[in-house]
Design an enzyme around this catalytic site. Structure first.
Site: not given
Length: 287
Positions: A92, A194-195
């Site tokens: 990510f 920050n999932p």
């Protein structure tokens, strides 16, 4: 070899990116030019003329960006706090709005000696490594469930140690596991998370849908499944006076504060907006 004005190359790049639907065409055009030239973006005005190969190199990257390949995949890095991290396929890409969550966490740590910090769903290691860089005496733990993300995090962690930063403690694990970090129960000063939080079926830009790992973006239960685990784990880990910050989808502006408020041990629940004024993260303290 005929030299050409750099500003014309940037203007053309901006037009191409704008036509392709890129949200920040001028910024991306300038960052691509800076990357090709090996200079900081702010120094571009000091380079009035460039050779044709430079224009060609800019054009090649602009063509890729116009196909909505993430800018960070083209340059190979993303920023967080005072550091840069290597990123690419399989991990990510950290977003600028997460800087606000980091700032809140670092403010909480001011005046605390040797604080214990845990970064849940660390991905590239961005938050954990930014904390270790800003707070050299912090003992920083980071965890992720994905092996590719952990490979990027380990690579970035090694690079930061080579640059002189304090090492972090990197773990493979599922934050839904009730035994994870059991040795840290009641000892943690700060939890950052920050999932994956985007509700399944949500329309996202091509940069996300085609390049970010889906499991790092989307979460079940309307985007709240991983957030629920993060809250439960944080309530167990935090010491009195410790703090928690969780990023969330802009549709979760009510849901996540409600989940945090339901935990008796957590107080001072506060919602925060991003730079665009959208609900973006929530903080709480252990009473």
């Amino acid at each position: 070899m005929k030299r050409q004005p750099l500003r014309l190359a940037i203007m053309e790049a901006t037009r191409i990116l704008d036509d392709a639907g890129v949200s920040s065409p001028r910024t991306d055009a300038e960052l691509i030019a800076a990357h090709v030239l090996g200079v900081e973006r702010g120094r571009l005005p000091l380079v009035p003329l460039v050779d044709s190969p430079v224009v060609d190199a800019i054009g090649q990257l602009v063509a890729q960006r116009a196909k909505r390949v993430p800018l960070q995949h083209l340059t190979g890095w993303a920023a967080m706090g005072g550091i840069t991290l290597d990123v690419g396929p399989g991990v990510f890409v950290p977003r600028p709005e997460t800087e606000l969550l980091l700032e809140w966490g670092l403010k909480l740590l001011r005046g605390r000696e040797y604080p214990v910090v845990v970064d849940l769903c660390t991905g590239s290691g961005a938050l954990a490594l930014a904390v270790a860089h800003a707070k050299a005496d912090a003992v920083v733990y980071a965890v992720d469930i994905d092996s590719q993300a952990l490979a990027w995090a380990r690579h970035n962690a090694d690079a930061r140690v080579a640059a002189g930063d304090t090492p972090i403690r990197l773990y493979s694990g599922d934050i839904g596991d009730p035994t994870i970090f059991a040795e840290l129960d009641g000892l943690v000063d700060l939890v950052l998370c920050n999932p994956p939080y985007v509700p399944p079926g949500t329309a996202v830009p091509p940069e996300v849908s085609q390049h970010d790992p889906a499991h790092a973006v989307f979460a079940q239960e309307g985007g709240l499944a991983v957030i629920r685990h993060a809250i439960a784990l944080s309530a167990r880990l935090l010491r009195p006076g410790g703090g928690l910050a969780i990023e969330h989808d802009d549709t979760h502006g009510t849901a996540v504060p409600t989940l945090l408020s339901a935990r008796r041990v957590l107080s001072s629940v506060e919602a925060h907006q991003d730079l665009a004024g959208r609900p973006r993260f929530v903080t709480a303290r252990r009473g």
